[in-house]
Enzyme design. Structure first.
Site, PDB file in Angstrom:
ATOM      1  N   LYS A 151     -14.910   0.332   4.557  1.00 45.85           N
ATOM      2  CA  LYS A 151     -14.081   1.319   3.874  1.00 45.85           C
ATOM      3  C   LYS A 151     -14.916   2.514   3.440  1.00 45.85           C
ATOM      4  O   LYS A 151     -16.131   2.408   3.235  1.00 45.85           O
ATOM      5  CB  LYS A 151     -13.405   0.676   2.645  1.00 45.85           C
ATOM      6  CG  LYS A 151     -12.389  -0.403   2.994  1.00 45.85           C
ATOM      7  CD  LYS A 151     -11.149   0.185   3.621  1.00 45.85           C
ATOM      8  CE  LYS A 151      -9.968  -0.749   3.537  1.00 45.85           C
ATOM      9  NZ  LYS A 151     -10.131  -1.965   4.347  1.00 45.85           N
TER      10      LYS A 151
ATOM     11  N   TYR B 283      -1.675  -0.434  11.102  1.00 46.82           N
ATOM     12  CA  TYR B 283      -1.876  -1.079   9.793  1.00 46.82           C
ATOM     13  C   TYR B 283      -0.687  -0.808   8.875  1.00 46.82           C
ATOM     14  O   TYR B 283      -0.049  -1.739   8.375  1.00 46.82           O
ATOM     15  CB  TYR B 283      -3.177  -0.585   9.136  1.00 46.82           C
ATOM     16  CG  TYR B 283      -3.205  -0.838   7.647  1.00 46.82           C
ATOM     17  CD1 TYR B 283      -3.167  -2.142   7.146  1.00 46.82           C
ATOM     18  CD2 TYR B 283      -3.229   0.214   6.731  1.00 46.82           C
ATOM     19  CE1 TYR B 283      -3.158  -2.381   5.768  1.00 46.82           C
ATOM     20  CE2 TYR B 283      -3.212  -0.020   5.360  1.00 46.82           C
ATOM     21  CZ  TYR B 283      -3.179  -1.319   4.886  1.00 46.82           C
ATOM     22  OH  TYR B 283      -3.155  -1.549   3.538  1.00 46.82           O
TER      23      TYR B 283
ATOM     24  N   LYS C 164       2.217  -3.330   7.368  1.00 45.87           N
ATOM     25  CA  LYS C 164       2.468  -3.527   5.935  1.00 45.87           C
ATOM     26  C   LYS C 164       3.928  -3.190   5.594  1.00 45.87           C
ATOM     27  O   LYS C 164       4.557  -3.877   4.795  1.00 45.87           O
ATOM     28  CB  LYS C 164       1.516  -2.682   5.088  1.00 45.87           C
ATOM     29  CG  LYS C 164       0.075  -3.159   5.096  1.00 45.87           C
ATOM     30  CD  LYS C 164      -0.116  -4.569   4.562  1.00 45.87           C
ATOM     31  CE  LYS C 164       0.049  -4.667   3.054  1.00 45.87           C
ATOM     32  NZ  LYS C 164      -0.240  -6.068   2.593  1.00 45.87           N
TER      33      LYS C 164
ATOM     34  N   ARG D 225     -10.041  10.386  13.107  1.00 46.71           N
ATOM     35  CA  ARG D 225      -9.274   9.167  13.387  1.00 46.71           C
ATOM     36  C   ARG D 225      -7.952   9.590  14.031  1.00 46.71           C
ATOM     37  O   ARG D 225      -7.306  10.518  13.528  1.00 46.71           O
ATOM     38  CB  ARG D 225      -9.031   8.485  12.037  1.00 46.71           C
ATOM     39  CG  ARG D 225      -8.057   7.357  12.037  1.00 46.71           C
ATOM     40  CD  ARG D 225      -7.740   6.936  10.601  1.00 46.71           C
ATOM     41  NE  ARG D 225      -8.779   6.138  10.004  1.00 46.71           N
ATOM     42  CZ  ARG D 225      -8.807   5.786   8.708  1.00 46.71           C
ATOM     43  NH1 ARG D 225      -7.868   6.185   7.886  1.00 46.71           N
ATOM     44  NH2 ARG D 225      -9.775   5.038   8.238  1.00 46.71           N
TER      45      ARG D 225
ATOM     46  N   THR E 268       0.823  -1.203   0.000  1.00 49.30           N
ATOM     47  CA  THR E 268       0.000   0.000   0.000  1.00 49.30           C
ATOM     48  C   THR E 268       0.859   1.257   0.000  1.00 49.30           C
ATOM     49  O   THR E 268       1.973   1.255   0.564  1.00 49.30           O
ATOM     50  CB  THR E 268      -0.900   0.001   1.255  1.00 49.30           C
ATOM     51  OG1 THR E 268      -1.455   1.294   1.425  1.00 49.30           O
ATOM     52  CG2 THR E 268      -0.114  -0.335   2.517  1.00 49.30           C
ATOM     53  N   ASP E 269       0.328   2.339  -0.561  1.00 46.27           N
ATOM     54  CA  ASP E 269       1.044   3.619  -0.507  1.00 46.27           C
ATOM     55  C   ASP E 269       1.091   4.179   0.922  1.00 46.27           C
ATOM     56  O   ASP E 269       1.815   5.132   1.193  1.00 46.27           O
ATOM     57  CB  ASP E 269       0.413   4.644  -1.471  1.00 46.27           C
ATOM     58  CG  ASP E 269      -1.048   4.958  -1.170  1.00 46.27           C
ATOM     59  OD1 ASP E 269      -1.616   4.383  -0.206  1.00 46.27           O
ATOM     60  OD2 ASP E 269      -1.627   5.791  -1.895  1.00 46.27           O
ATOM     61  N   GLU E 270       0.331   3.572   1.846  1.00 47.19           N
ATOM     62  CA  GLU E 270       0.305   4.102   3.213  1.00 47.19           C
ATOM     63  C   GLU E 270       1.623   3.883   3.949  1.00 47.19           C
ATOM     64  O   GLU E 270       1.879   4.523   4.963  1.00 47.19           O
ATOM     65  CB  GLU E 270      -0.863   3.487   4.003  1.00 47.19           C
ATOM     66  CG  GLU E 270      -2.179   3.791   3.315  1.00 47.19           C
ATOM     67  CD  GLU E 270      -3.423   3.519   4.138  1.00 47.19           C
ATOM     68  OE1 GLU E 270      -3.336   3.524   5.377  1.00 47.19           O
ATOM     69  OE2 GLU E 270      -4.482   3.318   3.523  1.00 47.19           O
TER      70      GLU E 270
END
Ligand code: TYD
Length: 346
Positions: free
Chosen positions: A187, A148, A152, A271, A124-126
């Site tokens: 989501k 998360y 990753k 969040r 993921t780009d996260e």
């Protein structure tokens, strides 16, 4: 190619498995633990296909992975199994480390021992963290900020170490926010669409001005296949949709498509550690001949239509396990709204 896809009953995984089997003619074994977001209905149309097998099991089940790799003479592995939802990682970080780091490690090691030819870690780009300006490049230092994205990032680094250490041919793809049919309604897009269909409020975090780059699931799957087949071992590939939008703009577009009023949007408590923006530089995968093909307008409309026409898919989900999750995550937020929760110091 004989390919093991893990997480193939999930959102991206199920679209990927269908593409590989039906469109590209590969033989695919789909290994999925069927946790809360894995859904047999997502690949039901493939059951009985000569080039497809479904196996219920965990990537961390070493003897099972070992026997599947041998039995099906697997040549390529795509690891699309993961815990993926940031909000859940904030309340239950341990399950993310377990699946996204430890599970990935077990799968990798078995694949290496079985001398699998190519291994793709779907990431993921996260992992780059919040990018206030500019675009993340594949060689950037990782700065994940949620359990998360940190999990990753751990999976990415472990995967890449197998090239450096063993010359085991691994690749990593880092996709941006993906949307489309069959996405579990925790989501942003499917939550907002299904809430709006029921005239329920849309809980928009903070000021709603966070930015994400939206990628249609079919474009994401095309990129994954291309990287598996043509990527250079040891390399990372960013995959973005080129559709950077503020969350509030997406929410309002969804409401317009559904013919619902903007007043359904409710600003709620943010969040914790909410990343402001993700954006990826995709020139590397562009050079391999991949470009996104789905415009955001067309993709969003098709997605909204799918949820409208497939209530039998999402209604049972929203009335099951999801209900307790939604209550815990949103009830207080929606009751208080933003003003009560953000009044501190103002
Ligand atoms: P999400 O779909 O959870 O993806 P990610 O956090 O991995 O990018 O969220 C997309 C964006 O939408 C993100 O900025 C958080 C925001 N969001 C809301 O404002 N409200 C919600 O209820 C959810 C689930 C997300």
């Amino acid at each position: 190619m004989n390919i093991l896809v893990t997480g193939g009953a999930g959102f991206i995984g199920s679209h990927l498995v269908r593409r590989l089997v039906v469109q590209s003619g590969h033989y695919v074994v789909n290994l999925d633990a069927l946790k809360y977001s894995g859904n047999r209905a997502n690949t039901q149309d493939l059951d009985g296909h000569a080039r497809y097998r479904f196996v219920h099991g965990d990537i961390a089940d070493q003897p099972l992975v070992h026997s599947l790799l041998q039995e099906h003479e697997i040549e390529g592995v795509i690891n699309a199994a993961a815990e993926t939802h940031v909000d859940r990682s904030i309340v239950d970080p341990g399950s993310f480390a377990k699946t996204d780091v430890v599970g990935t490690g077990i799968l990798l090691e078995e694949a290496r021992r079985a001398r699998v030819k190519r291994f793709l870690q779907v990431s993921t780009d996260e992992v780059y963290g919040s990018v206030e300006a500019g675009m993340s490049r594949e060689e950037d230092v990782l700065a994940p900020r949620s359990p998360y994205s940190a999990s990753k990032a751990g999976g990415d680094l472990l995967t890449l170490s197998y090239w450096t250490t063993y010359r085991f041919p691994v690749m990593v793809s880092r996709g941006s926010n993906t949307y489309g049919p069959n996405q579990y309604p925790e989501k942003f897009i499917p939550l907002f669409v299904t809430n709006a269909l029921d005239d329920q409020p849309l809980p928009l975090y903070g000021d709603g001005r966070q930015r994400r780059d939206w990628l249609a699931v079919e474009d994401h799957c095309a990129a994954i296949e291309r990287i598996l087949l043509n990527g250079e071992p040891g390399e990372v590939y960013n995959v973005g949709g080129g559709n950077e939008r503020e969350n509030i703009a997406v929410a309002e577009r969804l409401l317009a498509l559904l013919g619902k009023p903007k007043s359904l949007v409710r600003l709620v408590e943010d969040r914790p550690g909410h990343d402001r923006r993700y954006a990826v530089d995709c020139r590397k995968i562009n050079r391999m001949g991949w470009q996104p093909t789905v415009s955001f307008d067309a993709g969003l409309k098709a997605t909204v239509d799918w949820y409208r026409q497939n209530e039998s898919w999402w209604r049972p989900i929203k009335s099951g396990e999801f209900r307790a999750y939604y209550e815990a995550m949103y009830a207080q937020r929606l009751k208080e709204g933003l003003s009560a929760s953000s009044s501190c110091g103002s």
